[in-house]
Design an enzyme around this catalytic site. Structure first.
Site, PDB file in Angstrom:
ATOM      1  N   CYS A 148       0.972  -1.204  -0.019  1.00  0.00           N
ATOM      2  CA  CYS A 148      -0.053   0.020  -0.113  1.00  0.00           C
ATOM      3  C   CYS A 148       0.694   1.313   0.176  1.00  0.00           C
ATOM      4  O   CYS A 148       0.391   2.390  -0.161  1.00  0.00           O
ATOM      5  CB  CYS A 148      -0.881   0.044   1.320  1.00  0.00           C
ATOM      6  N   HIS A 173      -2.886   8.103   6.338  1.00  0.00           N
ATOM      7  CA  HIS A 173      -3.187   6.676   5.595  1.00  0.00           C
ATOM      8  C   HIS A 173      -4.667   6.520   5.994  1.00  0.00           C
ATOM      9  O   HIS A 173      -5.438   5.861   4.924  1.00  0.00           O
ATOM     10  CB  HIS A 173      -2.204   5.708   6.032  1.00  0.00           C
ATOM     11  N   HIS A 219      -9.605   2.344  -0.370  1.00  0.00           N
ATOM     12  CA  HIS A 219      -8.101   2.243  -0.388  1.00  0.00           C
ATOM     13  C   HIS A 219      -7.641   1.734  -1.745  1.00  0.00           C
ATOM     14  O   HIS A 219      -8.014   0.208  -2.226  1.00  0.00           O
ATOM     15  CB  HIS A 219      -7.939   1.222   0.666  1.00  0.00           C
TER      16      HIS A 219
END
Lengths: 395, 344
Positions: free
Chosen positions: A160, A291, A325
């Protein structure tokens, strides 16, 4: 060392197909997380996703990408990359110069074609046209060939945090004299492979995610792509400049393959080292693009890490509740959002938040407002403990 | 520029403990499967869960990072990471129709798993990255390491390249024409004038920094190119040598990435001609895979350190008495090319 300026941006997410469309949606607090329409999976209608509602075939036609073997991941990339290079007014000869590098990031690559990959890898059918499109490198190789990019070309996969690292690697190529300009960013599309992977880890929320909320119950997967053109100060004297990339750092939490340590050493060090590179005190940070995935683990650890670094935690928000995401694309998408914060001197709300996490009590930005912004810190943390932060500054 | 201080290599040949490049393990069914060393550094329960790429990477890494001063970065190139786990998970998705799946294969399949497991085992919280750019994944890791060393000359970094043969990527690459259909042996790989090579796998790791003292070898320069026209490769190689070799400096050895694929001979022929020295080749030992160039760098270090070259690797010319300067050329499927200049 050369200063690194951002001279072009391009983006596609479930909020819109350009920086302007994304900005308008962010200002309005829009959520692009919906039921799946285009991916064939038994979870369609059961779990929401930040899906871009444009069919792959339509993208191919729009982008005139009718070569065989082009995947959705590559098409999203092509859309955003074309915008970025047009925005920076890079001519074909500039792009094909050996001084122009291209650093991509992806965690899905051609694995969005889960069913085709299953058949090809198990030799269950005659060969498909995607044999050289499954791997991570396939996206950058396709784009290199299409634009005849002349310098260093690379693909990074640190889960990620992939595209934050692509941005960092690109900036370092300029600083070390390997390139004068770099096109950096990332792309990922929704794949049956990753959605089942995240589902098996039981971290997909059955509803729209709630970053930093006490009752958050997981993340939503999204798809998208974003690219930025970074140029050395000397090559963009007469150009419009959106912002400067002033800091970056990559660290590892070294705790667990798929979760962060409770004290958040990786996230803390990523943010701290980024400020050190920029030679800034924490007090100078105006906004953090967190995040903030909406998982139990990430949001609490990220909060703790922010509390460790900052006496007073600056305004912060996560855009995961807008677009989900987007994995390997998220660092670049959020870099574009950070640039928008700076360009327009404004911040956007974190959706889905009701009550703060009990142990940390942090409250994200809850409404749109104008704000004086000089420095935005953007965080990207991934599986394998891979943590990176970037710092964008007003020039 | 970077200095290499220690190396390790796991491959289909005897490259790990007692290095022997003379007695070769044979190609079997057009595959050169890596011989995995035993490890007492990693508990068996942990090893069992890991795929072969991760096991090779971590065993090769731990053999050179133990007892070293702290690493400031772990820089890995791997085109595919844990491909076997990836497709095992994919097969679960299809076979169980997306039902309740176990996440082990998914977590093991992420490409950054090799670098992150090395980080975990060495409790290393510093720079950690995975370059996955197919046939230039290792080369980009090298460029990354060179930049880090320029930025921090005194720090130690672990640099490596790893890839595995899984049943699945073998099938995909076979369908894609990367491997030969007719069976070949180590000693006739280059003689059969057909398309494709043999599959390989392995891991090579290097402890690198900016300190010349006590180093094994110097990696002076690297260049990567995306092109299919051999004339572009040739002109780039001429420029590369002109800008990096000193006046009058000659190459002692040329280590070619020739892999038996007749479609790629045009690249190895033209680079061989420009190098104009003794030509060696290594893919009959390692097989072809996207990060095979990491193993080529290990071979170069080995030749420089031991001042010997096995005869089975010599294509043309004679083995020089002194090995000072070597050129490594590799290409992956004729699309991605690289040059590395290695020195004593």
């Amino acid at each position: 060392m050369a200063r690194i300026f951002i001279t072009g941006i391009g983006i596609i997410t479930s909020l819109g197909e350009s920086p302007d469309e994304n900005r308008i949606a962010l200002k309005q607090g829009k959520c692009g997380i919906t039921d799946l329409e285009l991916v064939q999976t038994r979870y369609a209608g059961k779990i929401p996703f930040g899906e871009i509602k444009i069919e792959t075939e339509t993208l191919k036609n729009q982008l005139k990408a009718t070569e065989s073997g082009v995947t959705r991941t590559s098409l999203l990339a092509l859309h955003a990359l074309e915008q970025a290079i047009n925005d920076a007014k890079l001519s074909a000869s500039k792009i094909s110069s050996s001084e122009t590098a291209f650093i991509n990031a992806t965690t899905v690559g051609g694995m969005c074609l889960t069913d085709e990959l299953y058949k090809d890898s198990n030799k269950l059918s005659i060969k498909s046209s995607y044999l050289s499109s499954y791997d991570f490198g396939s996206v950058a190789i396709y784009l290199q060939q299409r634009y005849q990019i002349g310098g260093i070309v690379n693909t990074i996969n640190t889960a990620c945090s992939s595209s934050a690292n692509a941005i960092m690697y690109g900036a370092r190529l300029i600083k070390n004299g390997y390139a004068k300009r770099v096109i950096v960013g990332g792309t990922d599309s929704i794949a049956k492979f990753t959605l089942n992977g995240f589902n098996s880890l039981m971290i997909l929320s059955p509803e729209t995610c709630k970053p930093f909320d006490n009752n958050r119950n997981g993340l939503n997967l999204g798809e998208g792509a974003a690219y930025l053109v970074l140029e050395a100060e000397e090559t963009c004297k007469s150009k419009k400049i959106y912002a400067e990339l002033t800091g970056f750092a990559n660290t590892n939490d070294a705790f667990h393959p798929s979760s962060l340590s409770s004290e958040g050493d990786g996230p803390f060090l990523a943010m701290k080292n980024t400020l050190d590179v920029a030679n800034l005190t924490p007090f100078k940070i105006d906004f953090i693009n967190a995040h903030g995935t909406g998982t139990e683990n990430n949001d609490e650890v990220e909060s703790r890490a922010m509390l460790r670094l900052f006496n007073e935690v600056p305004s912060f928000a996560s855009t995961k509740s807008n677009i989900g995401h987007t994995l390997g694309a998220s660092g670049a998408i959020e870099a574009v959002y950070s640039v928008l914060n700076i360009m327009h001197q404004e911040i956007y709300p974190n959706l889905g938040f009701e009550n703060p996490i009990e142990s940390t009590k942090l409250v994200p930005v809850l409404s749109y407002s104008k704000k004086e912004i000089s420095h935005v810190l953007s965080n990207s943390f991934g599986f394998g403990g891979n943590c990176s932060s970037l710092l964008f500054s007003k020039i | 520029m970077l200095y290499i201080h220690s190396t390790s290599c796991i491959s289909a040949q005897h490259t790990f403990d007692d290095v022997n490049l003379v007695v070769l393990n044979p190609v079997e069914e057009n595959k050169l499967l890596a011989v995995e060393p035993n490890s007492n550094q990693i508990p068996n329960a942990v090893l069992r869960r890991m795929g072969k790429a991760v096991r090779m990477g971590i065993k090769a890494a731990l053999s050179i990072v133990n007892n070293q001063s702290e690493l400031k970065g772990i820089i890995i190139g791997t085109a595919n990471g844990g491909m076997e786990d990836c497709i095992k998970f994919l097969n679960q998705i299809i076979v169980y129709d997306e039902g309740t799946l176990t996440p082990t294969n998914f977590v093991q399949s992420t490409a950054n798993n090799i670098a992150s497991q090395i980080g975990l085992f060495t409790a290393n919280k510093n720079y950690n990255i995975t370059h996955v750019h197919r046939g230039l994944a290792f080369e980009n890791a090298v460029i990354d390491a060179m930049m880090l060393i320029k930025e921090h000359p005194l720090d130690n970094y672990l640099l490596g390249g790893v890839d595995e043969i899984s049943t699945y990527n073998y099938n995909i690459s076979l369908l894609d024409g990367l491997y030969k259909n007719e069976e070949v042996k180590n000693n006739n790989l280059y003689e059969i004038e057909t398309a494709g090579s043999v599959a390989g796998e392995g891991a090579a790791m290097f402890l690198v920094n900016g300190k010349k003292q006590n180093s094994l070898a110097t990696l002076r320069a690297i260049q990567t190119i995306h092109a299919t026209d051999e004339k572009i490769i040739a002109s780039n190689l001429k420029d590369f040598l002109a800008s990096h070799l000193a006046d009058g400096e000659k190459l002692d050895l040329f280590l070619s990435g020739e892999n038996g694929d007749c479609r790629l001979n045009k690249y190895t022929k033209i680079t061989e001609k420009i190098a104009d020295t003794t030509t060696l080749r290594y893919k009959h030992l390692t097989g072809e895979f996207p990060t095979a160039s990491a193993l080529s760098l290990w071979f170069a270090c080995n030749f420089i350190e031991n001042k010997k070259v096995p005869n089975n690797m010599v294509k043309t010319g004679s083995i020089p008495t002194e090995i000072n300067t070597m050129l490594i050329y590799n290409n992956y499927n004729g699309i991605q090319h690289s040059f590395m200049l290695v020195n004593r």
